[in-house]
Design a protein around this motif. Structure first.
Motif, short mmCIF file in Angstrom:
data_model
loop_
_atom_site.label_atom_id
_atom_site.label_comp_id
_atom_site.label_asym_id
_atom_site.label_seq_id
_atom_site.Cartn_x
_atom_site.Cartn_y
_atom_site.Cartn_z
N SER A 13 0.83 -1.21 0.00
CA SER A 13 0.00 0.00 0.00
C SER A 13 0.86 1.25 0.00
CB SER A 13 -0.89 0.02 1.25
OG SER A 13 -0.09 0.32 2.38
N LYS A 15 0.41 3.61 1.96
CA LYS A 15 0.59 3.96 3.36
C LYS A 15 1.96 3.50 3.86
CE LYS A 15 -2.74 3.81 7.09
NZ LYS A 15 -3.83 2.94 7.55
N ALA A 19 4.50 6.58 4.63
CA ALA A 19 4.30 6.99 6.02
C ALA A 19 5.49 7.82 6.50
CB ALA A 19 4.14 5.74 6.90
#
Ligand code: ATR
Length: 302
Positions: A13, A15, A19
């Motif tokens: 992902s 993310k 991040a």
């Protein structure tokens, strides 16, 4: 510069990849290992200088999984990637389309995602030609060139470029002679104007053949380790030689040191690394590669 190394599992992902970062990852270098790659040092400053909102990351990809990695990057909307050791050959099979150079040497070092397809290029050879022009102010056309270690990936790219650019004579030197004999058959068919000559690294005639050449290039991996000697004997070098080592770390290999002792002109692989990178950036963002910024970035880590 983003020094993080990501792994395939991080591609699940956005993310995971982004991040803690304010910019999305959009370009990557794929290799194994990849932590040492200098590519982020030139491509991140280039992205920043162009005002492109994105990061260039390192992605560690185990052998046999480069196709999977490329599809993962495509799904995440990446712009493209660089491919380095040991994936350059396997990456070719993962491409829907490849340029002439990559097809000829069977290896890809740059990909771009185009309309859902993976397109591949090889910028190593052209990067070498630009490096030779920049370092020695000569073109490969009409030159007599000796490529030492022409059996490896870098050697094949360099030899192919020399033939493509119209070298008069190409001496392909390798520890394992059969590998360069196979390459010579391929290149001879494609570039009939160039004369090809294959010589084993331990052939006593190597010295004499070297002296008849103008450009000597080390494309073998001999010199990468601090205790490596030169792949060829000191007697191979003469003052008229232009001597290039595709190795840039260490900056002064035994090969170059011996050449210097004979008053030859020398240069290391920094310029080839830079120019193959500039050509890759120009594939992702046509006409926008900031050469001097990329040079500066690369200098900061080498
Ligand atoms: P690749 O670039 O495909 O990963 P490599 O194993 O790094 O290949 O080797 C690159 C080149 O360095 C080859 O030409 C290799 O010679 P062989 O084809 O005979 O293997 C050459 N090379 C590596 N180690 C060498 C050594 N100790 N002495 C001489 N040549 C060597």
């Amino acid at each position: 510069m983003n020094a993080d190394v990501f792994v395939l599992e991080d591609l699940v992902s956005r993310k995971m990849l982004d991040a803690g970062h304010d910019k999305p990852a959009i370009l990557a270098v794929l290799g194994f290992p990849v932590g040492h790659s200098a590519s982020p040092a030139m491509h991140q400053p280039a992205l920043d200088a162009c005002g492109i909102d994105g990061r260039y990351i390192r992605l560690e990809v185990p052998v046999g999984r480069v196709a999977e990695a490329l599809l993962g990057l495509r799904e995440l909307g990446f712009v493209g990637a660089n491919i380095t050791v040991p994936h350059k050959f396997a990456a070719l099979d993962a491409c829907h389309q490849v340029d002439d150079e990559a097809r000829l040497i069977g290896a890809v070092n740059t990909v771009k995602f185009v309309d859902g397809e993976v397109h591949g290029w090889n910028t190593d050879g052209l990067g070498f030609a630009r490096a030779i022009r920049e370092e020695f102010m000569v073109d490969l056309r009409g030159q007599r060139v000796m490529v030492i270690g022409a059996g490896g990936g870098a050697g094949q790219a360099v030899a192919t470029q020399c033939a493509r650019d119209g070298a008069e004579r190409l001496v392909l030197v390798n520890r394992t002679l059969e590998k360069v004999e196979t390459l010579a058959v391929l290149l001879r068919r494609r570039f009939p104007a160039t004369k090809f000559h294959c010589v084993a690294l331990n052939d006593p005639q190597l010295e004499g053949v070297a002296r008849q050449c103008q450009i000597l290039v080390n494309t073998s991996s001999v010199g990468l380790r601090a205790d490596d000697g030169s792949p060829v004997d000191a007697n191979c070098f003469a003052s008229h030689h232009l001597v290039y080592d595709t190795i840039y770390k260490p900056p002064l290999t035994s090969f170059l040191r011996q050449a210097l002792l004979q008053q030859a002109s020398v240069a290391n692989g920094f310029s080839m690394l830079l120019h193959q990178g500039v050509l890759a950036f120009d594939i992702w963002y046509p006409g926008r590669a900031p050469l001097e910024i990329m040079r500066q970035g690369l200098r900061s880590v080498s």
